[in-house]
Design an enzyme around this catalytic site. Sequence first.
Site, PDB file in Angstrom:
ATOM      1  N   GLU A 263       0.840  -1.202   0.000  1.00 42.74           N
ATOM      2  CA  GLU A 263       0.000   0.000   0.000  1.00 42.74           C
ATOM      3  C   GLU A 263       0.874   1.249   0.000  1.00 42.74           C
ATOM      4  O   GLU A 263       1.772   1.338   0.846  1.00 42.74           O
ATOM      5  CB  GLU A 263      -0.910   0.012   1.230  1.00 42.74           C
ATOM      6  CG  GLU A 263      -1.910  -1.123   1.244  1.00 42.74           C
ATOM      7  CD  GLU A 263      -2.774  -1.154   2.503  1.00 42.74           C
ATOM      8  OE1 GLU A 263      -2.727  -0.185   3.288  1.00 42.74           O
ATOM      9  OE2 GLU A 263      -3.493  -2.142   2.700  1.00 42.74           O
ATOM     10  N   HIS A 282      -7.659   1.559   2.078  1.00 42.10           N
ATOM     11  CA  HIS A 282      -7.488   1.352   3.523  1.00 42.10           C
ATOM     12  C   HIS A 282      -8.223   2.454   4.316  1.00 42.10           C
ATOM     13  O   HIS A 282      -7.624   3.147   5.142  1.00 42.10           O
ATOM     14  CB  HIS A 282      -5.989   1.338   3.878  1.00 42.10           C
ATOM     15  CG  HIS A 282      -5.693   0.626   5.155  1.00 42.10           C
ATOM     16  ND1 HIS A 282      -4.562  -0.127   5.358  1.00 42.10           N
ATOM     17  CD2 HIS A 282      -6.378   0.559   6.327  1.00 42.10           C
ATOM     18  CE1 HIS A 282      -4.557  -0.622   6.576  1.00 42.10           C
ATOM     19  NE2 HIS A 282      -5.664  -0.219   7.188  1.00 42.10           N
TER      20      HIS A 282
HETATM   21  P1  NAD Z   1      -9.963  -8.764  17.626  1.00 38.91           P
HETATM   22  O1  NAD Z   1      -8.672  -9.065  18.269  1.00 38.91           O
HETATM   23  O2  NAD Z   1     -11.097  -8.247  18.448  1.00 38.91           O
HETATM   24  O3  NAD Z   1     -10.499 -10.038  16.808  1.00 38.91           O
HETATM   25  C1  NAD Z   1      -9.690 -10.842  16.012  1.00 38.91           C
HETATM   26  C2  NAD Z   1     -10.182 -12.270  16.155  1.00 38.91           C
HETATM   27  O4  NAD Z   1      -9.468 -13.080  15.196  1.00 38.91           O
HETATM   28  C3  NAD Z   1      -9.901 -12.864  17.546  1.00 38.91           C
HETATM   29  O5  NAD Z   1     -11.120 -13.272  18.148  1.00 38.91           O
HETATM   30  C4  NAD Z   1      -8.977 -14.058  17.262  1.00 38.91           C
HETATM   31  O6  NAD Z   1      -9.216 -15.158  18.105  1.00 38.91           O
HETATM   32  C5  NAD Z   1      -9.342 -14.363  15.806  1.00 38.91           C
HETATM   33  N1  NAD Z   1      -8.343 -15.157  15.097  1.00 38.91           N
HETATM   34  C6  NAD Z   1      -6.997 -15.142  15.229  1.00 38.91           C
HETATM   35  N2  NAD Z   1      -6.450 -16.051  14.394  1.00 38.91           N
HETATM   36  C7  NAD Z   1      -7.463 -16.654  13.733  1.00 38.91           C
HETATM   37  C8  NAD Z   1      -7.533 -17.671  12.746  1.00 38.91           C
HETATM   38  N3  NAD Z   1      -6.428 -18.258  12.246  1.00 38.91           N
HETATM   39  N4  NAD Z   1      -8.767 -18.029  12.279  1.00 38.91           N
HETATM   40  C9  NAD Z   1      -9.881 -17.436  12.755  1.00 38.91           C
HETATM   41  N5  NAD Z   1      -9.884 -16.466  13.695  1.00 38.91           N
HETATM   42  C10 NAD Z   1      -8.675 -16.083  14.166  1.00 38.91           C
HETATM   43  O7  NAD Z   1      -9.604  -7.728  16.451  1.00 38.91           O
HETATM   44  P2  NAD Z   1     -10.612  -6.741  15.698  1.00 38.91           P
HETATM   45  O8  NAD Z   1     -10.703  -5.457  16.432  1.00 38.91           O
HETATM   46  O9  NAD Z   1     -11.867  -7.480  15.360  1.00 38.91           O
HETATM   47  O10 NAD Z   1      -9.762  -6.451  14.354  1.00 38.91           O
HETATM   48  C11 NAD Z   1      -9.515  -7.478  13.411  1.00 38.91           C
HETATM   49  C12 NAD Z   1      -8.498  -7.001  12.392  1.00 38.91           C
HETATM   50  O11 NAD Z   1      -9.068  -5.955  11.609  1.00 38.91           O
HETATM   51  C13 NAD Z   1      -7.249  -6.361  12.994  1.00 38.91           C
HETATM   52  O12 NAD Z   1      -6.275  -7.318  13.338  1.00 38.91           O
HETATM   53  C14 NAD Z   1      -6.780  -5.428  11.910  1.00 38.91           C
HETATM   54  O13 NAD Z   1      -5.781  -6.052  11.125  1.00 38.91           O
HETATM   55  C15 NAD Z   1      -8.009  -5.198  11.055  1.00 38.91           C
HETATM   56  N6  NAD Z   1      -8.403  -3.776  11.008  1.00 38.91           N
HETATM   57  C16 NAD Z   1      -8.424  -3.154   9.802  1.00 38.91           C
HETATM   58  C17 NAD Z   1      -8.816  -1.817   9.725  1.00 38.91           C
HETATM   59  C18 NAD Z   1      -8.879  -1.094   8.406  1.00 38.91           C
HETATM   60  O14 NAD Z   1      -8.833   0.133   8.394  1.00 38.91           O
HETATM   61  N7  NAD Z   1      -9.022  -1.754   7.292  1.00 38.91           N
HETATM   62  C19 NAD Z   1      -9.167  -1.129  10.890  1.00 38.91           C
HETATM   63  C20 NAD Z   1      -9.148  -1.810  12.096  1.00 38.91           C
HETATM   64  C21 NAD Z   1      -8.765  -3.140  12.149  1.00 38.91           C
END
Ligand code: NAD
Length: 325
Positions: A263, A282
């Site tokens: 990106e 993003h």
């Molecule tokens: P979170 O920690 O609340 O939830 C993530 C979940 O993924 C957890 O429950 C974990 O157990 C699960 N997990 C881990 N490995 C796994 C696997 N192999 N298979 C299935 N589940 C699995 O996080 P969140 O707040 O829900 O955020 C999730 C992701 O979203 C972040 O890690 C970040 O990369 C992404 N995000 C992107 C943006 C964006 O602007 N595009 C913004 C915020 C977050």
Amino acid sequence: MSFTIFYFNPKATAETRAAVQAALPGGWNLLTPSSPGDQSRELAACDFILVADHPITAANLDAAPRLRMIQHQGVGHDNIDLAACQARGIPVAITPEGTSTGVAEHTLLLILALYKKLLVAAGAARQGRWLQWELRAASHELSGKVLGLVGFGRIGQEVARRAAAFNARILYTDPLATAPSDLLAERVATLGQLLERADIVSLHLPLTTQTRHLINARSLAQMRRSALLINTSRGGLVDEAALLEALDSGRLAGAGLDVLAQEPPPGNHPLLQRDDVLITPHISAGTREAFATKMRHAFANMLRHTRGEPLHHCVTALAEAKTLT
Ligand code: NAD
């Protein structure tokens, strides 16, 4: 007591920097990157770093002798060298507040836009072509579809709540999280089971060494032929060459991507110009409302640190604040 914050975000616009300044606790100083590529002056002077997606390396930490804490303004902290922070006693905290709503809304936006061929329909209308009938055979409703959520944490659950209001059926797989009792969602044990059943596969898990290229040629081959792939998490979760091949061969109906492996992508990135791929830069959590909430919570956490209180959402093992003597 006055502290100096370095907002380590060279991509921030003047408007964004002003919003950070406006949220700053009284008497604190804000530093922003003064010269591209060299932040040594700011790092040398700062007590706290506030960061978005810019990498934080061991060398950055060594250049910041006064640094007490790093606050990430979002959730996905895969660009921060956590081991280096831990080794130097620098706690790292994230700011989920203000993030989940935007990402969940964006996920629904990508699904609906792909199902309704929004890019093609709106693009043609701008050029004077009125595709009233041409797109119907290939357009779909979310109602009645199976939405498979890979990762069912904060964001996955917010997506589920919104999709349920559209009458979608929710499947999820997650090694840790389970659905709260007020959310109708079926847990499946493996990613493979989810891929076989879902009309839409949406990724809501962190990027780690274990999850890099979780979506690859093998997993794409397990998906339904008509399925959509949505990724609002991290580009590294998807093997883009395999995705391209799946789209070219008609294995997959489309993809909605808010994140890419690189990106910004190179101008000739093969996924950019396709009608069956909707790419956004993003921006899932990038709303005015989200930013105000994030800044409020980010600075509240730094203030917690100055008072020696436990931090919220600390992702290093160093949850306790260092005393400020
Ligand atoms: P979170 O920690 O609340 O939830 C993530 C979940 O993924 C957890 O429950 C974990 O157990 C699960 N997990 C881990 N490995 C796994 C696997 N192999 N298979 C299935 N589940 C699995 O996080 P969140 O707040 O829900 O955020 C999730 C992701 O979203 C972040 O890690 C970040 O990369 C992404 N995000 C992107 C943006 C964006 O602007 N595009 C913004 C915020 C977050």
